[in-house]
Scaffold this active site. Structure first.
Site, PDB file in Angstrom:
ATOM      1  N   CYS A   7       0.867  -1.178   0.000  1.00 52.08           N
ATOM      2  CA  CYS A   7       0.000   0.000   0.000  1.00 52.08           C
ATOM      3  C   CYS A   7       0.905   1.229   0.000  1.00 52.08           C
ATOM      4  CB  CYS A   7      -0.986  -0.011   1.167  1.00 52.08           C
ATOM      5  SG  CYS A   7      -0.280   0.175   2.818  1.00 52.08           S
ATOM      6  N   ASP A  50      -8.283   3.558   1.407  1.00 49.06           N
ATOM      7  CA  ASP A  50      -7.290   3.927   2.410  1.00 49.06           C
ATOM      8  C   ASP A  50      -8.010   4.447   3.659  1.00 49.06           C
ATOM      9  OD1 ASP A  50      -5.134   4.766   3.898  1.00 49.06           O
ATOM     10  OD2 ASP A  50      -4.235   5.952   2.287  1.00 49.06           O
ATOM     11  N   CYS A 104      -1.483   0.619   7.261  1.00 44.43           N
ATOM     12  CA  CYS A 104      -2.924   0.340   7.348  1.00 44.43           C
ATOM     13  C   CYS A 104      -3.307  -0.912   6.548  1.00 44.43           C
ATOM     14  CB  CYS A 104      -3.756   1.527   6.853  1.00 44.43           C
ATOM     15  SG  CYS A 104      -3.553   3.044   7.823  1.00 44.43           S
ATOM     16  N   ARG A 105      -3.386  -0.757   5.239  1.00 48.71           N
ATOM     17  CA  ARG A 105      -3.925  -1.822   4.385  1.00 48.71           C
ATOM     18  C   ARG A 105      -2.990  -3.005   4.203  1.00 48.71           C
ATOM     19  NH1 ARG A 105      -5.230   1.957  -0.528  1.00 48.71           N
ATOM     20  NH2 ARG A 105      -3.310   2.872   0.269  1.00 48.71           N
ATOM     21  N   SER A 106      -1.740  -2.754   3.825  1.00 50.24           N
ATOM     22  CA  SER A 106      -0.851  -3.892   3.548  1.00 50.24           C
ATOM     23  C   SER A 106      -0.460  -4.678   4.802  1.00 50.24           C
ATOM     24  CB  SER A 106       0.372  -3.472   2.729  1.00 50.24           C
ATOM     25  OG  SER A 106       1.142  -2.497   3.372  1.00 50.24           O
TER      26      SER A 106
END
Length: 166
Positions: free
Chosen positions: A14, A131, A19-21
């Site tokens: 990300c 995100d 956050c996401r990865s």
């Protein structure tokens, strides 16, 4: 550890790797372990940017994971490195903007397959993981739910390939 030639190496990417990865790394690592494939599938995450290198995942990501019995506390952000294009079989972007950046940085004869993560679960009918940075709990819960479903679908895909059974 199994023969590394027979392992599949997966990298989730990300923007900042907080956050996401790392959520994808933690969720997918848990599913791989539950399937008994931890010695066959190696997992990592990173960001295209360097703002958060060395930092733990965002508190919202850690809370969303902890609410579901998963800890992301040991993860630390790192930035995508040129060597990643040779070390990994799969580089999975969390969104289209990061996918473009990854492809732009990829050397011409990179070993890794570069793709978006969510399309492995087409029933989601969405391609980008939004995100959640700076957003509330609902945004992090949505990320977790999307990543959870895509992780199931991607693991099924890898199990069909199963190089460790060759």
């Amino acid at each position: 550890m199994a023969n590394r030639e027979r392992c599949i190496r997966v990298l989730f990417v990300c923007l900042g790797n907080i956050c996401r990865s790392p959520t994808a790394e933690g969720v997918f690592r848990s599913k791989v372990a539950q399937a008994g494939l931890a010695e066959h599938i190696l997992i990592d995450s990173c960001g295209t940017g360097d703002w958060h290198v060395g930092q733990p995942p965002d508190p919202g990501a850690r809370r969303a994971a902890a609410d579901r019995g998963l800890s992301l506390d040991d993860l630390r952000a790192r930035q995508l490195d040129d060597s990643d294009f040779e070390r990994f079989d799969w580089i999975l972007a969390m969104d289209s903007a990061n996918l473009r950046d990854i492809k732009r940085r990829s050397p011409p004869h990179a070993r890794a397959r570069i793709a978006l993560f969510l399309p492995f679960a087409p029933r989601l009918d969405v391609t980008d993981v939004p995100d959640p940075y700076g957003e509330g709990n609902e945004a992090f819960d949505q990320v977790y739910a999307l990543v959870d479903q895509a992780s199931d679908a991607f693991l099924n895909e890898l199990q069909r390939m199963a190089p460790w059974q060759a």
